[in-house]
Design a protein around this motif. Structure first.
Motif, PDB file in Angstrom:
ATOM      1  N   ASP A  97      -0.688  -1.107 -11.774  1.00  0.00           N
ATOM      2  CA  ASP A  97       0.072  -0.880 -10.549  1.00  0.00           C
ATOM      3  C   ASP A  97       1.413  -0.228 -10.885  1.00  0.00           C
ATOM      4  O   ASP A  97       1.762  -0.030 -12.058  1.00  0.00           O
ATOM      5  N   TYR A 145      -0.682  -5.116 -11.624  1.00  0.00           N
ATOM      6  CA  TYR A 145      -1.999  -4.505 -11.481  1.00  0.00           C
ATOM      7  C   TYR A 145      -2.622  -4.961 -10.176  1.00  0.00           C
ATOM      8  O   TYR A 145      -2.142  -5.890  -9.524  1.00  0.00           O
ATOM      9  N   TYR A 146      -3.696  -4.289  -9.777  1.00  0.00           N
ATOM     10  CA  TYR A 146      -4.437  -4.675  -8.575  1.00  0.00           C
ATOM     11  C   TYR A 146      -5.918  -4.474  -8.848  1.00  0.00           C
ATOM     12  O   TYR A 146      -6.308  -3.878  -9.856  1.00  0.00           O
ATOM     13  N   GLY A 196       4.248  -4.516  -8.599  1.00  0.00           N
ATOM     14  CA  GLY A 196       3.043  -5.197  -9.062  1.00  0.00           C
ATOM     15  C   GLY A 196       2.625  -4.737 -10.450  1.00  0.00           C
ATOM     16  O   GLY A 196       2.825  -3.590 -10.831  1.00  0.00           O
ATOM     17  N   ASP A 249       2.669   4.060  -5.987  1.00  0.00           N
ATOM     18  CA  ASP A 249       1.400   4.007  -6.715  1.00  0.00           C
ATOM     19  C   ASP A 249       0.784   5.401  -6.698  1.00  0.00           C
ATOM     20  O   ASP A 249      -0.003   5.741  -5.823  1.00  0.00           O
ATOM     21  N   GLU A 252       0.836  -1.203   0.000  1.00  0.00           N
ATOM     22  CA  GLU A 252       0.000   0.000   0.000  1.00  0.00           C
ATOM     23  C   GLU A 252       0.875   1.259   0.000  1.00  0.00           C
ATOM     24  O   GLU A 252       1.679   1.483   0.898  1.00  0.00           O
ATOM     25  N   ASP A 257      -1.558 -12.334  -4.992  1.00  0.00           N
ATOM     26  CA  ASP A 257      -0.635 -12.147  -6.116  1.00  0.00           C
ATOM     27  C   ASP A 257       0.367 -13.290  -6.146  1.00  0.00           C
ATOM     28  O   ASP A 257       1.178 -13.441  -5.218  1.00  0.00           O
TER      29      ASP A 257
END
Length: 247
Positions: A167, A157-158, A155, A124, A55, A214
């Motif tokens: 991401d 994508y999320y 990452g 991000d 995060e 993931d």
């Protein structure tokens, strides 16, 4: 059940958050059914628990405040996140970052000298990922004698409530390609990040399990650190994603 004998030695769990405990979204997100109760049961069982998250759209304090509003019994000390780890690295190496991160994450870097940048920190950034902002980061890196790009995760994508989102890894790869450099990843799946989470958990890797959505950042990163890992079928998990990774 003989193959599960190792489970008796487990003393602690590392939990991913987005896609495991809740699905994020513009309205703050929604908890995944049963996840708050699962956290309560884990704690009641006596197992140690640490949230291990990439995060980077909020400070840990605000992130925990959001989780508690959703019904999760967690504290700031139970969250391992990339920004504090990046700050430690910046101080250790005397680096002064140009920040391309989400506006709500900037307070994490309040005590870091950002004058005359000699590195770029990428998180991000969501709507801050404009051409102008990415090009500014590129210009700074390409002009450095020894460019340093620090990425708060990698990452692809999320998942949010309205679908999948690119991401930080996609933007990291763009800067790597343009500058012909390799980023230093602070966050999952970096081994050092998992080691920090285990240190905060107080459990050696062979006595811990990582649970995430993931297969690369959560499961693969944990396994490279000597842990066992489980992938949940929520969040970004999909058969399509699994099939792509097999190719």
């Amino acid at each position: 059940m003989a193959g599960w004998g190792w489970a008796r030695a487990v003393r602690g769990l590392l939990l991913d958050v987005s896609g495991v405990l809740y699905d994020s979204g513009a309205d703050g997100g929604v908890p995944i059914a049963g996840s708050a109760e699962a956290v309560r049961r884990i704690k009641a069982s006596g197992l140690k628990l640490q949230l291990c998250t990439n995060e980077t759209q909020a400070t840990r304090e605000n992130f925990v405040r959001k989780l508690r509003a959703m019904g999760f019994d967690v504290s700031v000390a139970e969250v391992t996140a990339p920004a504090p780890a990046a700050c430690r690295l910046l101080k250790e190496r005397g680096l002064r970052p140009h920040l391309l991160v989400h506006d709500d994450l900037i307070p994490e870097f309040a005590e870091i000298d950002k004058t005359n940048p000699n590195c770029v920190v990428l998180g991000d950034a969501a709507e801050n990922f404009t051409y102008a902002n990415l090009n500014k980061a590129f210009q700074l890196l390409i002009e450095m004698e020894k460019p340093v790009l620090i990425s708060l995760g990698k990452g692809r994508y999320y998942k949010e409530t309205d679908g999948l989102k690119l991401d930080v890894g996609a933007y990291m790869k763009a800067l790597e390609y343009a500058c012909d450099i390799q980023a230093e990843v602070v966050g999952k799946p970096a081994k050092r990040f998992f080691e920090s989470a285990l240190a905060e958990l107080g459990v050696p890797p062979e006595q811990a399990i990582m649970i995430g959505d993931d297969i690369v950042s959560d499961v693969g990163g944990a396994q490279q650190c000597g842990m066992r890992a489980l992938q949940v079928r929520t969040g970004k998990y999909s058969f399509f994603h699994f099939q792509i990774l097999r190719l």
